[in-house]
Scaffold this motif. Sequence first.
Motif, PDB file in Angstrom:
ATOM      1  N   ASN A 181      37.964   3.523 -49.815  1.00 51.79           N
ATOM      2  CA  ASN A 181      36.874   2.618 -50.204  1.00 51.79           C
ATOM      3  C   ASN A 181      36.911   2.153 -51.648  1.00 51.79           C
ATOM      4  N   ILE A 182      38.058   2.009 -52.238  1.00 49.09           N
ATOM      5  CA  ILE A 182      38.131   1.465 -53.595  1.00 49.09           C
ATOM      6  C   ILE A 182      38.508  -0.009 -53.462  1.00 49.09           C
ATOM      7  N   SER A 183      37.632  -0.884 -53.904  1.00 46.92           N
ATOM      8  CA  SER A 183      37.909  -2.327 -53.853  1.00 46.92           C
ATOM      9  C   SER A 183      38.964  -2.685 -54.889  1.00 46.92           C
ATOM     10  N   GLN A 184      39.769  -3.696 -54.580  1.00 41.66           N
ATOM     11  CA  GLN A 184      40.747  -4.176 -55.546  1.00 41.66           C
ATOM     12  C   GLN A 184      39.996  -4.651 -56.789  1.00 41.66           C
ATOM     13  N   GLY A 185      40.405  -4.196 -57.933  1.00 44.23           N
ATOM     14  CA  GLY A 185      39.786  -4.618 -59.176  1.00 44.23           C
ATOM     15  C   GLY A 185      38.490  -3.904 -59.501  1.00 44.23           C
ATOM     16  N   GLN A 186      38.039  -3.037 -58.612  1.00 41.83           N
ATOM     17  CA  GLN A 186      36.794  -2.299 -58.864  1.00 41.83           C
ATOM     18  C   GLN A 186      37.091  -1.116 -59.765  1.00 41.83           C
ATOM     19  N   GLY A 187      36.408  -1.027 -60.859  1.00 40.66           N
ATOM     20  CA  GLY A 187      36.597   0.099 -61.756  1.00 40.66           C
ATOM     21  C   GLY A 187      35.782   1.293 -61.285  1.00 40.66           C
ATOM     22  N   ALA A 188      36.143   2.439 -61.737  1.00 42.44           N
ATOM     23  CA  ALA A 188      35.398   3.644 -61.414  1.00 42.44           C
ATOM     24  C   ALA A 188      35.180   4.430 -62.691  1.00 42.44           C
ATOM     25  N   ASP A 189      34.165   5.282 -62.674  1.00 43.25           N
ATOM     26  CA  ASP A 189      33.894   6.064 -63.879  1.00 43.25           C
ATOM     27  C   ASP A 189      34.663   7.381 -63.872  1.00 43.25           C
ATOM     28  N   TRP A 190      35.601   7.526 -62.996  1.00 49.97           N
ATOM     29  CA  TRP A 190      36.477   8.686 -62.928  1.00 49.97           C
ATOM     30  C   TRP A 190      37.822   8.184 -62.436  1.00 49.97           C
ATOM     31  N   SER A 191      38.811   9.020 -62.451  1.00 53.63           N
ATOM     32  CA  SER A 191      40.128   8.617 -61.969  1.00 53.63           C
ATOM     33  C   SER A 191      40.663   9.661 -61.005  1.00 53.63           C
ATOM     34  N   VAL A 192      41.673   9.254 -60.248  1.00 57.38           N
ATOM     35  CA  VAL A 192      42.340  10.196 -59.345  1.00 57.38           C
ATOM     36  C   VAL A 192      42.902  11.357 -60.160  1.00 57.38           C
ATOM     37  N   ALA A 193      43.456  11.056 -61.326  1.00 55.88           N
ATOM     38  CA  ALA A 193      44.034  12.105 -62.174  1.00 55.88           C
ATOM     39  C   ALA A 193      42.972  13.114 -62.606  1.00 55.88           C
ATOM     40  N   THR A 194      41.806  12.626 -63.005  1.00 52.43           N
ATOM     41  CA  THR A 194      40.723  13.525 -63.416  1.00 52.43           C
ATOM     42  C   THR A 194      40.270  14.384 -62.239  1.00 52.43           C
ATOM     43  N   ALA A 195      40.072  13.743 -61.097  1.00 50.99           N
ATOM     44  CA  ALA A 195      39.612  14.480 -59.915  1.00 50.99           C
ATOM     45  C   ALA A 195      40.627  15.536 -59.481  1.00 50.99           C
ATOM     46  N   THR A 196      41.907  15.183 -59.439  1.00 56.80           N
ATOM     47  CA  THR A 196      42.909  16.168 -59.005  1.00 56.80           C
ATOM     48  C   THR A 196      43.053  17.306 -60.007  1.00 56.80           C
ATOM     49  N   LYS A 197      42.865  17.002 -61.274  1.00 58.39           N
ATOM     50  CA  LYS A 197      42.929  18.058 -62.299  1.00 58.39           C
ATOM     51  C   LYS A 197      41.794  19.061 -62.091  1.00 58.39           C
ATOM     52  N   LEU A 198      40.572  18.563 -61.902  1.00 60.57           N
ATOM     53  CA  LEU A 198      39.430  19.450 -61.702  1.00 60.57           C
ATOM     54  C   LEU A 198      39.525  20.198 -60.373  1.00 60.57           C
ATOM     55  N   LEU A 199      39.949  19.506 -59.331  1.00 56.01           N
ATOM     56  CA  LEU A 199      40.124  20.167 -58.031  1.00 56.01           C
ATOM     57  C   LEU A 199      41.226  21.221 -58.111  1.00 56.01           C
ATOM     58  N   GLY A 200      42.296  20.919 -58.859  1.00 55.42           N
ATOM     59  CA  GLY A 200      43.383  21.882 -59.036  1.00 55.42           C
ATOM     60  C   GLY A 200      42.918  23.140 -59.735  1.00 55.42           C
ATOM     61  N   ARG A 201      42.057  22.980 -60.731  1.00 55.86           N
ATOM     62  CA  ARG A 201      41.480  24.157 -61.395  1.00 55.86           C
ATOM     63  C   ARG A 201      40.688  25.001 -60.410  1.00 55.86           C
TER      64      ARG A 201
END
Length: 146
Positions: free
Chosen positions: A43-63
């Motif tokens: 559900n991420i629209s093309q050009g839609q910004g988000a206040d988080w990133s996949v990298a941030t989420a995977t880092k926190l989930l990895g912890r």
Amino acid sequence: METATPHRTLIVANLTASTPFLLQEVKRLASERPTTFSLLIPNISQGQGADWSVATATKLLGRAAGSTVDGHVGGQEAFESIKAEIAGGHYDDILISTLPKRRSEWLRKDLPTRVEALGLPVNVVTPPEEPSPLQSFTDTFSARSE
């Protein structure tokens, strides 16, 4: 001695990809048995910004998991993204993280039940509704008699 194959869980989340409720559940699951996690963010629209990133989420989930979590963005439609992901990978179950019930498009569309029909067990993490600041103020200072 043979090493057991770890359990594989697909995490499906969007705005809730790094919320405390999801992180606590991942930590709990990882403590129960060796588990590898993959994050799918549909559900991420093309050009839609988000206040988080996949990298941030995977880092926190990895912890929370105690190991690396891979992640990627799916397509516009959550169900189709999940269907494609499980067709291309081996998963033992799916963990869907949603917004609170009143605000969740996925719950309104009955996404968990639809995903269960694909043949894998599905667990859902949904945070409780939080009252708005205005509602909290009104509840605190209203002249209602008890």
